[in-house]
Design a protein around this motif. Structure first.
Motif, PDB file in Angstrom:
ATOM      1  N   ARG A   6       0.964  -1.321   0.196  1.00 17.53           N
ATOM      2  CA  ARG A   6      -0.158   0.440  -0.114  1.00 17.53           C
ATOM      3  C   ARG A   6       1.313   0.774  -0.020  1.00 17.53           C
ATOM      4  O   ARG A   6       2.111   1.327   0.709  1.00 17.53           O
ATOM      5  N   ASP A   7       0.665   2.287  -0.734  1.00 16.07           N
ATOM      6  CA  ASP A   7       1.186   3.318  -0.619  1.00 16.07           C
ATOM      7  C   ASP A   7       0.607   4.605   0.096  1.00 16.07           C
ATOM      8  O   ASP A   7      -0.424   4.517   0.224  1.00 16.07           O
ATOM      9  N   VAL A   8       1.288   4.217   1.960  1.00 13.43           N
ATOM     10  CA  VAL A   8       1.458   4.782   2.270  1.00 13.43           C
ATOM     11  C   VAL A   8       1.035   6.450   2.611  1.00 13.43           C
ATOM     12  O   VAL A   8       0.787   7.167   3.722  1.00 13.43           O
ATOM     13  N   ASN A   9       1.246   7.052   1.955  1.00 13.44           N
ATOM     14  CA  ASN A   9       1.418   8.592   1.345  1.00 13.44           C
ATOM     15  C   ASN A   9      -0.046   8.672   0.497  1.00 13.44           C
ATOM     16  O   ASN A   9       0.216   9.518   0.927  1.00 13.44           O
ATOM     17  N   ALA A  10      -0.531   7.892   0.485  1.00 16.48           N
ATOM     18  CA  ALA A  10      -2.306   8.150  -0.442  1.00 16.48           C
ATOM     19  C   ALA A  10      -2.274   8.751   0.710  1.00 16.48           C
ATOM     20  O   ALA A  10      -2.751   8.133   2.285  1.00 16.48           O
ATOM     21  N   ARG A  11      -3.326  10.045   0.967  1.00 16.74           N
ATOM     22  CA  ARG A  11      -4.131  10.451   1.352  1.00 16.74           C
ATOM     23  C   ARG A  11      -3.498  10.899   1.868  1.00 16.74           C
ATOM     24  O   ARG A  11      -2.759  11.971   2.000  1.00 16.74           O
ATOM     25  N   ARG A  12      -3.704  11.178   3.284  1.00 18.66           N
ATOM     26  CA  ARG A  12      -2.854  11.703   4.551  1.00 18.66           C
ATOM     27  C   ARG A  12      -1.969  10.168   5.764  1.00 18.66           C
ATOM     28  O   ARG A  12      -2.488   9.548   5.112  1.00 18.66           O
ATOM     29  N   HIS A  13      -1.392  10.499   5.728  1.00 19.50           N
ATOM     30  CA  HIS A  13       0.437   9.405   5.601  1.00 19.50           C
ATOM     31  C   HIS A  13      -0.487   8.763   7.423  1.00 19.50           C
ATOM     32  O   HIS A  13      -0.467   8.281   8.191  1.00 19.50           O
ATOM     33  N   GLU A  18      -1.375   6.052  13.021  1.00 16.30           N
ATOM     34  CA  GLU A  18      -0.940   5.413  14.179  1.00 16.30           C
ATOM     35  C   GLU A  18      -0.061   5.411  14.914  1.00 16.30           C
ATOM     36  O   GLU A  18      -0.797   5.499  16.082  1.00 16.30           O
ATOM     37  N   LEU A  19       0.645   6.001  14.912  1.00 17.24           N
ATOM     38  CA  LEU A  19       1.669   6.716  15.661  1.00 17.24           C
ATOM     39  C   LEU A  19       0.507   7.317  17.008  1.00 17.24           C
ATOM     40  O   LEU A  19       0.874   7.395  17.598  1.00 17.24           O
ATOM     41  N   SER A  20       0.225   8.947  15.877  1.00 14.04           N
ATOM     42  CA  SER A  20      -0.624   9.282  16.885  1.00 14.04           C
ATOM     43  C   SER A  20      -1.944   8.865  17.280  1.00 14.04           C
ATOM     44  O   SER A  20      -2.134   8.587  19.095  1.00 14.04           O
ATOM     45  N   SER A  21      -2.126   7.860  16.882  1.00 16.81           N
ATOM     46  CA  SER A  21      -3.919   7.340  18.026  1.00 16.81           C
ATOM     47  C   SER A  21      -2.854   6.603  18.561  1.00 16.81           C
ATOM     48  O   SER A  21      -3.244   6.694  20.104  1.00 16.81           O
ATOM     49  N   LEU A  22      -1.757   5.886  18.510  1.00 15.92           N
ATOM     50  CA  LEU A  22      -1.458   5.114  20.223  1.00 15.92           C
ATOM     51  C   LEU A  22      -0.656   5.562  20.858  1.00 15.92           C
ATOM     52  O   LEU A  22      -0.868   5.390  22.032  1.00 15.92           O
ATOM     53  N   ALA A  23      -0.160   7.139  20.635  1.00 14.33           N
ATOM     54  CA  ALA A  23       0.203   7.928  21.699  1.00 14.33           C
ATOM     55  C   ALA A  23      -0.642   8.326  22.347  1.00 14.33           C
ATOM     56  O   ALA A  23      -0.671   8.590  23.843  1.00 14.33           O
ATOM     57  N   SER A  96       3.811  13.106  15.381  1.00 17.37           N
ATOM     58  CA  SER A  96       3.290  12.896  14.306  1.00 17.37           C
ATOM     59  C   SER A  96       2.143  13.295  13.758  1.00 17.37           C
ATOM     60  O   SER A  96       1.674  14.285  12.118  1.00 17.37           O
ATOM     61  N   ASN A  97       1.103  14.356  14.232  1.00 18.05           N
ATOM     62  CA  ASN A  97       0.273  15.533  14.193  1.00 18.05           C
ATOM     63  C   ASN A  97       1.089  16.178  13.143  1.00 18.05           C
ATOM     64  O   ASN A  97      -0.180  16.954  12.158  1.00 18.05           O
ATOM     65  N   ALA A  98       1.772  17.040  14.282  1.00 22.87           N
ATOM     66  CA  ALA A  98       2.098  18.150  13.441  1.00 22.87           C
ATOM     67  C   ALA A  98       3.078  18.352  12.041  1.00 22.87           C
ATOM     68  O   ALA A  98       3.077  18.812  10.997  1.00 22.87           O
ATOM     69  N   ILE A  99       3.941  16.713  11.745  1.00 18.62           N
ATOM     70  CA  ILE A  99       3.986  16.444  10.549  1.00 18.62           C
ATOM     71  C   ILE A  99       3.150  16.575   9.420  1.00 18.62           C
ATOM     72  O   ILE A  99       3.332  17.216   8.363  1.00 18.62           O
ATOM     73  N   GLU A 101       0.129  17.788  10.001  1.00 18.10           N
ATOM     74  CA  GLU A 101      -0.102  19.934   9.201  1.00 18.10           C
ATOM     75  C   GLU A 101       1.078  20.332   8.653  1.00 18.10           C
ATOM     76  O   GLU A 101       0.098  20.655   7.431  1.00 18.10           O
ATOM     77  N   CYS A 102       2.391  19.957   8.348  1.00 15.88           N
ATOM     78  CA  CYS A 102       3.099  20.602   6.861  1.00 15.88           C
ATOM     79  C   CYS A 102       2.364  19.032   5.882  1.00 15.88           C
ATOM     80  O   CYS A 102       2.722  20.112   4.993  1.00 15.88           O
ATOM     81  N   LEU A 103       2.145  17.880   6.152  1.00 14.17           N
ATOM     82  CA  LEU A 103       2.263  17.330   5.104  1.00 14.17           C
ATOM     83  C   LEU A 103       0.634  17.692   4.321  1.00 14.17           C
ATOM     84  O   LEU A 103       0.842  17.560   2.735  1.00 14.17           O
TER      85      LEU A 103
END
Length: 715
Positions: A6-13, A18-23, A96-99, A101-103
Motif C-alpha cells: 500500500r502506498d502509505v503516502n496516499a491521502r493522509r500518511h 497510527e503513531l498518533s492514535s497509539l500515543a 506525528s500530528n505536527a508533521i 499538518e506540514c504535509l
C-alpha cells in the motif's frame, strides 16, 4: 509468497496516523500526577494496574508496523534508562500530528526531515544553560533544608539516621494523631550489620500510617513509641526531639545533658548538618511526587553512605539493590533490609527452621541446575534468552543416576545453601529438601557476585566442577519478619532473608494488598533508582518543572521568526515543482512551528494533568504569557531560571510537595530526557520517509477479500 503493498503516502500518511492514535492511549500517563490505567486480559479476566508506557505497550496487541516500531523504541529507552518513556510516547504523537499538518500544507518530506533534525539539535545545545551539577544541587537542597530556628548547629548535627533527617521526618508529623502504640520493627535489625548500622531508624513508610514506627536491633526489647507531641519513649530513656521545627523543643542544656542517649546517631560536619544527605534530598527532587519510593531510596542511600564511609567504593551503587514483592501485606510494611530477601515454598521454609542462627556453607551456580543444561560459552549474547521445558526425570536409570551423583556431591562437601542463577530441576530440589539442603533458583547475577565477595564462594557452572575452594561460608538464613516481628506466611510462598556480614546488598521489600498494583509499585521504585543513578553518572541534572521544555519552545519560535525576517528572504529559492506553493524559507518556518507545537502540547498536558490548568485553552494562555514575559525579559533563560527559583513553571503551587516551599524543587535527568526527544523524532521521521507497506503471508489473502482491498496492490 503472495504479497500486497500500500502506498502509505496516499491521502493522509497512514503510519503517522497510527503513531498518533497509539500515543493518544498514553496521554494520561504523562506528567508527575499520572492517571493509572487498568489492563484487563479477556482470556483470563485478570487485570493489572499500570502507570507507564512500557507496561501499556506490553499489554497491547500491536499488529501494525508503526506500532511495533513504537514499541521497540519504547523498550529500548526503558532498557537503557528506565525513565523517559512517557515523554517519548507523547512527543511521538505530538510530532506525528505536527508533521501531518506540514504535509497538508505541501511541505516536502526532505524539508521536514532536515529542518526538524536541525531544530532539535539546536534545542539540545540551547538548553545546556539549564544544566546544574549534582554537587550544586546537593549544596542548594541541603542548605535550603537547614533552618537556624530548627537546628542548633553546635549540639544537633544531623548524621546518618533517618529519624534525625528533617527532610524525611517532615512527612511523618501530619499523620501522627493516634494514641501511643508500641511498634517494634525488625527491618534493619541484625547484629552482624556493620558500620554502626544497628541504630534506631524510622521505617521509610511510617509516615503514611497513624503512628511513625521505629526500627530496632534484634534483641532490643525496649518498647519505643512516637507520641502526638513528638516524644520518643522507651524503657531505656525518654527523649524529645529538638532538631525539628514540627515538634516541641527543649532547652539547649536539656538536650546536651541527654545527648548520650543518642550515641551513634548524631554525627556529621558542623558547618553543614545536611552534607551527608545530599543524595536523600536529590532523591526527593527527582521523585516527581512518588513519595513511597522516595522514602525507600533515602533509606538505601543512607545505608550505602554509611558503608562508603567505612571503606566502601561507592556512595550509591545500583547493583547492590534488589527488590522483593510481597503480596498480601499493607504498603506501610514496605522497608529496606540488608541482605537478600526472596520467596520460597513452604517446604523450603521448613528446612530454614533448622538453619536459623547457624552459619551455612553456600554454593553459587552460574547457570541452570538441570541435567540437560549446557552453557552457551564464555561470551554469552546479552539479547538472547533461552527458555526450555525440561522433561521431568522419572525413576529411569539415567535420571536417578544423575540425581544421586549431584546430591552426593552436595552432601560430601556439606553444602547447606545453593543459589542458582537459572532454573532448578524439581526432582533434585525435592531430594535436597529431604536432606536439609536449600536450593533457590532465578537469582540475579549481581546477587551471586555480592555473595561471592562476602563469603569467598566461587561460582561454578556445573556441580561436577565443585571442590572445597568453591564453597563459601558465613551465610545465615531466616524467615523474613514484618514490622510486628512475626514471620510472614503468605500462603503459597514465604519470604526469607539471607544475610552475610558486610555483604554489599540491600533488598527493597515492596508490599501491597492489591495484586493489580504490585507491578506498578515495583516499576515506580526502579524508575526513581535509575533517575538517581543517571544523575550521578551524568554528574548534572536539568531544571525541572517545565523549564527545559519552555526554553525549547521559546528558542524554536525565535528561530521560526528569524527565518521570516527580510535579511533571510534575500537568499530564498522557491521550488520549481508546481505543487509546492511555499518557498524554502516559508517551509522552514512552518516546520519549526510544527516542532514547537510538540513542546507546547507537552507543557499544556502536564499542566492539565497536574490541575495547574483546567483546560487546554487555559494552559495555552498561560504558556503564551510565560513566552511573552520571557521575550520581554530579553533573555528567556534568565527568566526561566528566576521562575525556577520560585518553585518551577508547571510545578509552582501544585503537586504533592507544594506545601514545602524550597523543598518542592524538581529536577530531571539530562541524557534520558534528550535521548527520549531524539528517539521520538527519529521514529517519526523514519515512518514519514516510508513510502510503502508490504504485507506477506496469509494476511494478504484476507486483505484481498476485505473492504480495504482498493488501497492495496496485489502481486
Amino acid at each position: 509468497l503472495p504479497m500486497a503493498f500500500r502506498d502509505v503516502n496516499a491521502r493522509r500518511h497512514i503510519g503517522l496516523q497510527e503513531l498518533s492514535s497509539l500515543a493518544l492511549a498514553g496521554r494520561t500517563l504523562f506528567g508527575p500526577m499520572k492517571s493509572w490505567k487498568f489492563i484487563v486480559d479477556e482470556s483470563t479476566n485478570q487485570s493489572t494496574l499500570i502507570c507507564s508506557a512500557v507496561r501499556l505497550f506490553e499489554s497491547l496487541d500491536l499488529t501494525s508496523a508503526a506500532g511495533q516500531l513504537l514499541n521497540e523504541t519504547i523498550q529500548a529507552q526503558n532498557k537503557e534508562f528506565k525513565t523517559g518513556m512517557s515523554t517519548l510516547l507523547f512527543l511521538t504523537g505530538a510530532w506525528s500530528n505536527a508533521i501531518l499538518e506540514c504535509l497538508q500544507q505541501n511541505v516536502p518530506v526532505s524539508a521536514i526531515v532536515s529542518v526538524m533534525s536541525e531544530g532539535l539539535n539546536s534545542c539540545c545545545d540551547r538548553v545546556q544553560c539549564l544544566q546544574i551539577s549534582v554537587h550544586d544541587v546537593n549544596k542548594e537542597l541541603c542548605s535550603s533544608s537547614f533552618r537556624p530556628d530548627a537546628f542548633k548547629s553546635d549540639t544537633c548535627q544531623t548524621g546518618h539516621d533517618s529519624l534525625l533527617n528533617p527532610q524525611i521526618f517532615m512527612y511523618f508529623q501530619k499523620d501522627i494523631s493516634a494514641p501511643e502504640e508500641t511498634i517494634p520493627i525488625n527491618s534493619f535489625s541484625h547484629q552482624e550489620d556493620d558500620c554502626g548500622f544497628n541504630k534506631c531508624l524510622v521505617s521509610p513508610l511510617a509516615g503514611f500510617g497513624s503512628v511513625a514506627s521505629l526500627v530496632k536491633p534484634v534483641g532490643d526489647k525496649s518498647a519505643s513509641v512516637i507520641s502526638e507531641s513528638g516524644v520518643i519513649a522507651s524503657s531505656c530513656y525518654r527523649q524529645k526531639l529538638t532538631h525539628s521545627r514540627y515538634f516541641s523543643t527543649l532547652g539547649k542544656n536539656d538536650f546536651s545533658s541527654q545527648q548520650g542517649n543518642f550515641q551513634g546517631y548524631l554525627s556529621g560536619p558542623g558547618e553543614d548538618p545536611c552534607e551527608c544527605y545530599g543524595l536523600g534530598h536529590l532523591a526527593m527532587a527527582l521523585s516527581h511526587g512518588n513519595q513511597t519510593s522516595m522514602k525507600l531510596l533515602q533509606s538505601i542511600v543512607e545505608y550505602q553512605q554509611d558503608r562508603a564511609e567505612c571503606g566502601g567504593s561507592s556512595q550509591f551503587n545500583i547493583e547492590e539493590i534488589v527488590t522483593c514483592c510481597l503480596l498480601g501485606l499493607p504498603e506501610s510494611y514496605s522497608c529496606v533490609s540488608p541482605g537478600f530477601v526472596t520467596l520460597v515454598s513452604p517446604e523450603q521454609a521448613a528446612v530454614i527452621k533448622y538453619f536459623e542462627d547457624n552459619p551455612l556453607q553456600i554454593l553459587l551456580m552460574d547457570g541452570d541446575l538441570t541435567e540437560q543444561y549446557r552453557h552457551l560459552g564464555f561470551n554469552r549474547p546479552r539479547n538472547v534468552r533461552t527458555i526450555l521445558e525440561y522433561p521431568s526425570l522419572q525413576e529411569g536409570r539415567a535420571g536417578d543416576l544423575w540425581l544421586s551423583n549431584m546430591l552426593g556431591i552436595l552432601i560430601s562437601l556439606e553444602v547447606n545453601l545453593v543459589l542458582v542463577r537459572g532454573n532448578v530441576c524439581e526432582n533434585l530440589m525435592e531430594r535436597c529438601i529431604a536432606n536439609r539442603i536449600l536450593v533457590i533458583g532465578s537469582v540475579s547475577q549481581h546477587v551471586l557476585r555480592a555473595f561471592g565477595e562476602a563469603t569467598s564462594a566461587q561460582p561454578v557452572t556445573y556441580l561436577t566442577q565443585l571442590n572445597v575452594s568453591c564453597v563459601g561460608s558465613g551465610a545465615q538464613i531466616e524467615l523474613w519478619k514484618a514490622c510486628d516481628e512475626r514471620a510472614m506466611d503468605l500462603g503459597e510462598l514465604m519470604p526469607v532473608r539471607i544475610k552475610v556480614q558486610r555483604i554489599p546488598l540491600l533488598t527493597a521489600v515492596l508490599t501491597t494488598t492489591v495484586a493489580a498494583k504490585m507491578q506498578l509499585i515495583e516499576d515506580q521504585f526502579w524508575t526513581l533508582v535509575y533517575r538517581i543513578h543517571h544523575a550521578l553518572k551524568d554528574e548534572k541534572v536539568f531544571l525541572g518543572g517545565g523549564a527545559v521544555e519552555l526554553l525549547c519552545l521559546s528558542h524554536i519560535q525565535m528561530l521560526a521568526e528569524q527565518s521570516l525576517q527580510p535579511a533571510n528572504k534575500n537568499t530564498v529559492k522557491t521550488f520549481h515543482s508546481p505543487r509546492l506553493a511555499a518557498s524554502v524559507t516559508e517551509c522552514k518556518s512552518i516546520v519549526l512551528q510544527a516542532l514547537a507545537s510538540g513542546w507546547k502540547q507537552y507543557l499544556s498536558v502536564v499542566m492539565c494533568n497536574t490541575a495547574k490548568a483546567t483546560s487546554e485553552l487555559e494552559a495555552f494562555t498561560s504558556i503564551d504569557h510565560h513566552l511573552k514575559k520571557a521575550a520581554d525579559c530579553g533573555s528567556p533563560s534568565t527568566y526561566i531560571l528566576k521562575k525556577f527559583r520560585r518553585g518551577g513553571l508547571v510545578k509552582d503551587g501544585s503537586g504533592p510537595f507544594a506545601d514545602h516551599g524550597e523543598h518542592s524543587k524538581v529536577y530531571d535527568n539530562i541524557t534520558a530526557k534528550t535521548e527520549a526527544w531524539r528517539r521520538a523524532l527519529d521514529l517519526v521521521l523514519l515512518v514519514l520517509q516510508t513510502d510503502a507497506e508490504i504485507i506477506t503471508g496469509p494476511k494478504s489473502n484476507q486483505l484481498l477479500n476485505s473492504h480495504a482491498s482498493s488501497e492495496f496492490m496485489f502481486l
